[in-house]
Design a protein around this motif. Structure first.
Motif, short mmCIF file in Angstrom:
data_model
loop_
_atom_site.label_atom_id
_atom_site.label_comp_id
_atom_site.label_asym_id
_atom_site.label_seq_id
_atom_site.Cartn_x
_atom_site.Cartn_y
_atom_site.Cartn_z
N ASN A 70 0.91 -1.32 -0.13
CA ASN A 70 0.05 0.08 0.16
C ASN A 70 0.89 1.34 -0.12
N HIS A 71 1.94 1.12 -0.50
CA HIS A 71 3.02 2.32 -0.61
C HIS A 71 3.36 2.88 0.70
N LYS A 72 3.75 1.98 1.73
CA LYS A 72 4.09 2.50 3.01
C LYS A 72 5.55 1.92 3.35
N ILE A 73 6.30 2.30 4.05
CA ILE A 73 7.48 1.60 5.09
C ILE A 73 7.16 1.74 6.35
N SER A 74 7.12 0.36 6.97
CA SER A 74 7.02 0.53 8.39
C SER A 74 8.18 -0.13 8.97
N ILE A 75 8.56 0.30 10.43
CA ILE A 75 9.61 -0.09 11.02
C ILE A 75 9.02 -0.60 12.63
#
Length: 364
Positions: free
Chosen positions: A220-225
């Motif tokens: 969904n075009h996100k980067i999560s850490i």
């Protein structure tokens, strides 16, 4: 801020043992300086037999005694350092050969710290362990150790889970803890405060390494850490905003003891260009999403996506992710046609690998 160099004289004296190119020469010259073996032994508060064994067996000499001798004789520490061929910690600690001395405060050093906080750990015996399912990251961690500290005969294990586990010298953990007064416990670890005053390359190296371990690239075009350590995520958020110029970085709570930081769609291209990933699959995913975003203006005819899905699945079975990348559209623009085709009995789920659904076309 001036970049630090950690010289041998700055190392914790009680935790380091050194081996010189010529132990015998160093000790013989010290014996001559003090007048006899016995007097040198008295000065160091050890038995003469201990010094005899250092010479005869070419043993590692505790740094605490080297420091006393060097300071008493007023020797040049740079020359002493250049004559060290290896060093180690107490007892059976792995030896660091052809050491990089002094140890330079580098982006690679901060990447090592990030990995030990991320998928790595330091066990109760103070042994640094880095675990990852991706062999490229294991190999890269090994290169980081080599570039910062020197050669270590590390051990790599393949676990039943499929993960690789690299065990390195406990001396590395000793030194990093001593230099920065930090812990590697997942819940209490922290980023050294000095990173805020260092060039942005240091922040980039830390964030990239930590995200290689704990980050995900969302379709969904996100980067999560992700982390159980909220303070680490808060520090990373501060670096992203204050050092690297990101605008909207949020931290959310997944559960009472689990948190995640999110890079929004508008800034994933910036993340790709400035930070990126070393993890090959995460880098590939992100690069494909950037391609999709660059081609976002391409319009499709009505029902065009459904037709393309049928055409692709008639050639081979594909996962949702593979369809997204083949079609060059967003996940939401694939999920809806997939659901419709599935409900109409035109496609079905042929397999599931982990969380990945594999689709196949049904013969009508």
């Amino acid at each position: 801020m001036e970049i630090k160099k950690f010289h041998l004289k700055d190392f914790p004296a009680d935790r380091i043992r050194v081996l010189f190119k010529d132990n015998k020469k160093f000790l013989d010259e010290s014996i001559n300086y003090f007048g006899s073996l016995k007097k040198l032994a008295q000065f160091l508060s050890v038995s003469p037999q201990v010094i005899h064994f250092w010479k005869k067996l070419n043993l590692f000499i505790p740094l605490v005694y080297v420091k006393k001798i060097v300071n008493e004789r007023n020797l040049d520490w740079n020359e002493i350092e250049s004559n060290v061929i290896s060093y180690k910690g107490p007892n059976s600690s792995l030896v660091i050969k052809n050491p990089k001395l002094p140890i330079v405060e580098s982006p690679e050093l901060f990447a090592i710290i990030a990995h030990l906080i991320g998928d790595g750990s330091v066990n109760k015996n103070n042994i640094p362990i880095y675990t990852n399912s991706n062999k490229d990251l294991i190999d890269n961690f090994q290169k980081l150790i080599l570039s910062v500290f020197g050669n270590i005969e590390e051990k790599i294990y393949k676990r039943d889970s499929g993960c690789f586990e690299l065990r390195t010298s406990r001396t590395i953990a000793d030194l990093i803890k001593f230099f920065y007064n930090i812990d590697f416990d997942s819940r209490n670890a922290k980023i050294p405060n000095t990173i805020k005053d260092l060039p942005e390359e240091y922040s980039i190296a830390f964030i990239r390494a930590f995200a290689d371990d704990e980050g995900t690239v969302d379709l969904n075009h996100k980067i999560s850490i992700y982390s159980i350590n909220k303070s680490i995520l808060l520090s990373i958020r501060e670096l992203l905003i204050e050092k690297l110029g990101f605008k909207n970085v949020q931290i959310s709570e997944k559960s009472k003891s689990y948190f995640y930081l999110t890079i929004k769609p508008a800034e994933i291209k910036k993340y790709f260009e400035i930070i990126g990933f070393y993890h090959p699959m995460k880098l590939y995913r992100l690069s494909k999403l950037i391609e999709i975003r660059n081609n976002n203006g391409v319009r499709r005819k009505h029902n065009g996506t459904k037709e393309e899905i049928i055409n692709l699945l008639s050639l081979e079975n594909l996962s949702t992710e593979e369809l997204i990348f083949r079609l060059g559209v967003r996940k939401s623009n694939v999920n809806i046609p997939l659901k419709d085709l599935y409900n109409r009995g035109l496609i079905t789920k042929s397999n599931k690998i982990g969380q990945k659904i594999i689709w196949t076309k049904l013969e009508v």
